[in-house]
Design a protein around this motif. Structure first.
Motif, mmCIF file in Angstrom:
data_model
loop_
_atom_site.group_PDB
_atom_site.id
_atom_site.type_symbol
_atom_site.label_atom_id
_atom_site.label_comp_id
_atom_site.label_asym_id
_atom_site.label_seq_id
_atom_site.Cartn_x
_atom_site.Cartn_y
_atom_site.Cartn_z
ATOM 1 N N PHE A 44 58.535 33.519 41.093
ATOM 2 C CA PHE A 44 57.401 32.962 41.306
ATOM 3 C C PHE A 44 57.060 33.133 42.788
ATOM 4 O O PHE A 44 55.858 33.541 42.892
ATOM 5 C CB PHE A 44 57.668 31.282 41.270
ATOM 6 C CG PHE A 44 56.334 30.579 41.933
ATOM 7 C CD1 PHE A 44 55.512 30.447 41.248
ATOM 8 C CD2 PHE A 44 56.666 29.899 42.926
ATOM 9 C CE1 PHE A 44 54.001 29.753 42.053
ATOM 10 C CE2 PHE A 44 55.731 29.196 43.725
ATOM 11 C CZ PHE A 44 54.496 29.069 43.280
ATOM 12 N N ARG A 45 57.998 33.137 43.686
ATOM 13 C CA ARG A 45 57.599 33.684 45.119
ATOM 14 C C ARG A 45 57.296 35.042 45.267
ATOM 15 O O ARG A 45 56.471 35.405 46.103
ATOM 16 C CB ARG A 45 58.828 33.408 46.230
ATOM 17 C CG ARG A 45 59.148 31.962 46.299
ATOM 18 C CD ARG A 45 58.071 31.194 46.941
ATOM 19 N NE ARG A 45 58.194 31.508 48.147
ATOM 20 C CZ ARG A 45 57.255 31.529 49.307
ATOM 21 N NH1 ARG A 45 56.137 30.533 48.776
ATOM 22 N NH2 ARG A 45 57.316 31.792 50.399
ATOM 23 N N ASN A 46 58.119 36.004 44.334
ATOM 24 C CA ASN A 46 57.732 37.291 44.567
ATOM 25 C C ASN A 46 56.196 37.611 44.357
ATOM 26 O O ASN A 46 55.287 38.512 44.757
ATOM 27 C CB ASN A 46 58.488 38.116 43.668
ATOM 28 C CG ASN A 46 59.880 38.297 44.618
ATOM 29 O OD1 ASN A 46 60.165 38.247 45.662
ATOM 30 N ND2 ASN A 46 60.994 38.415 43.632
ATOM 31 N N GLU A 50 53.154 39.144 46.398
ATOM 32 C CA GLU A 50 52.349 40.164 46.154
ATOM 33 C C GLU A 50 51.023 39.896 46.213
ATOM 34 O O GLU A 50 50.258 40.949 46.737
ATOM 35 C CB GLU A 50 52.763 40.837 44.748
ATOM 36 C CG GLU A 50 54.121 41.390 44.666
ATOM 37 C CD GLU A 50 54.531 41.785 43.396
ATOM 38 O OE1 GLU A 50 53.467 41.758 42.543
ATOM 39 O OE2 GLU A 50 55.829 41.648 43.023
ATOM 40 N N LEU A 51 50.396 38.939 45.864
ATOM 41 C CA LEU A 51 49.026 38.509 45.795
ATOM 42 C C LEU A 51 48.601 38.200 47.179
ATOM 43 O O LEU A 51 47.273 38.784 47.283
ATOM 44 C CB LEU A 51 48.742 37.372 44.662
ATOM 45 C CG LEU A 51 49.007 37.569 43.261
ATOM 46 C CD1 LEU A 51 48.633 36.342 42.564
ATOM 47 C CD2 LEU A 51 48.144 38.776 42.630
ATOM 48 N N GLN A 52 49.262 37.568 47.884
ATOM 49 C CA GLN A 52 48.831 37.423 49.227
ATOM 50 C C GLN A 52 48.794 38.839 49.964
ATOM 51 O O GLN A 52 47.757 38.999 50.854
ATOM 52 C CB GLN A 52 49.908 36.432 50.025
ATOM 53 C CG GLN A 52 49.767 34.993 49.761
ATOM 54 C CD GLN A 52 51.041 34.093 50.152
ATOM 55 O OE1 GLN A 52 51.812 34.767 50.945
ATOM 56 N NE2 GLN A 52 50.594 32.961 49.980
ATOM 57 N N GLY A 58 42.884 43.475 51.533
ATOM 58 C CA GLY A 58 41.564 43.603 51.260
ATOM 59 C C GLY A 58 41.375 44.151 49.713
ATOM 60 O O GLY A 58 40.285 44.570 49.490
ATOM 61 N N GLN A 59 42.442 44.346 49.022
ATOM 62 C CA GLN A 59 42.481 44.753 47.786
ATOM 63 C C GLN A 59 41.986 43.678 46.692
ATOM 64 O O GLN A 59 42.369 42.500 46.846
ATOM 65 C CB GLN A 59 43.864 45.170 47.274
ATOM 66 C CG GLN A 59 44.280 46.333 48.345
ATOM 67 C CD GLN A 59 45.730 46.871 47.911
ATOM 68 O OE1 GLN A 59 46.524 46.454 46.963
ATOM 69 N NE2 GLN A 59 46.252 47.867 48.475
ATOM 70 N N GLU A 60 41.273 44.097 45.583
ATOM 71 C CA GLU A 60 41.205 43.003 44.592
ATOM 72 C C GLU A 60 42.176 42.867 43.835
ATOM 73 O O GLU A 60 42.786 43.676 43.201
ATOM 74 C CB GLU A 60 39.844 43.477 43.897
ATOM 75 C CG GLU A 60 39.129 42.700 43.032
ATOM 76 C CD GLU A 60 37.604 43.103 42.414
ATOM 77 O OE1 GLU A 60 37.591 42.624 41.539
ATOM 78 O OE2 GLU A 60 36.989 43.616 43.288
ATOM 79 N N VAL A 66 45.912 37.433 37.891
ATOM 80 C CA VAL A 66 45.728 36.124 37.919
ATOM 81 C C VAL A 66 46.072 35.279 36.716
ATOM 82 O O VAL A 66 47.038 34.199 36.876
ATOM 83 C CB VAL A 66 44.175 35.856 38.021
ATOM 84 C CG1 VAL A 66 43.757 34.481 37.917
ATOM 85 C CG2 VAL A 66 43.484 36.432 39.347
ATOM 86 N N GLN A 67 46.070 35.959 35.464
ATOM 87 C CA GLN A 67 46.382 35.048 34.333
ATOM 88 C C GLN A 67 48.121 35.274 34.484
ATOM 89 O O GLN A 67 48.639 34.345 34.140
ATOM 90 C CB GLN A 67 45.852 35.973 33.171
ATOM 91 C CG GLN A 67 44.692 35.565 32.862
ATOM 92 C CD GLN A 67 44.180 36.590 31.791
ATOM 93 O OE1 GLN A 67 44.951 37.329 31.151
ATOM 94 N NE2 GLN A 67 42.688 36.319 31.394
ATOM 95 N N LYS A 68 48.806 36.212 35.028
ATOM 96 C CA LYS A 68 50.143 36.443 34.869
ATOM 97 C C LYS A 68 50.650 35.372 36.055
ATOM 98 O O LYS A 68 51.643 34.535 35.681
ATOM 99 C CB LYS A 68 50.660 37.790 35.446
ATOM 100 C CG LYS A 68 51.950 38.077 35.811
ATOM 101 C CD LYS A 68 52.554 39.266 36.144
ATOM 102 C CE LYS A 68 54.204 39.496 36.205
ATOM 103 N NZ LYS A 68 54.284 40.712 36.990
#
Length: 117
Positions: A44-46, A50-52, A58-60, A66-68
């Motif tokens: 979960f933290r990883n 990664e998303l942060q 500035g990557q989309e 998002v679903q994952k």
């Protein structure tokens, strides 16, 4: 008179001794001592990190990512130990946000007064 850094260290000590932090530490230790919960939490933290990182660069973030992330959150929240950890973390974050509002009050007052002049 103590300088503001001395007070900051006193505040750090107070946070470490607070019920909020002790509750968070106990919940964290419980998760880390259970291999299944630990693995689930680290996954979960990883994903969170990664998303942060993508956001900060500035990557989309794709719909698939998002679903994952949402599915991992749902699974994680069903784990009682991790849910308690997240609850304790939220309690400490609320306290820290309250403290942040208190210590930034002089700046708010200063800049608020300059708007009135």
């Amino acid at each position: 008179m103590a300088n503001m850094y001395d007070h900051a260290y006193d505040l750090e000590k107070a946070i470490r001794e607070s019920e909020e932090f002790k509750g968070l530490k106990a919940a964290y230790d419980t998760v880390m001592n259970d291999e299944s919960s630990k693995q689930m939490f680290e996954n979960f933290r990883n994903i969170q990190l990664e998303l942060q990182q993508k956001q900060m660069q500035g990557q989309e973030i794709t719909e698939e990512e998002v679903q994952k992330a949402q599915s991992v959150v749902q699974v994680v929240q069903q784990n009682e130990q991790i849910a308690k950890l997240m609850e304790q973390e939220q309690r400490l974050n609320i306290a820290i946000n309250d403290i942040s509002r208190i210590i930034t009050k002089p700046l708010e007052e200063l800049y608020g007064q300059s708007d009135m002049q």
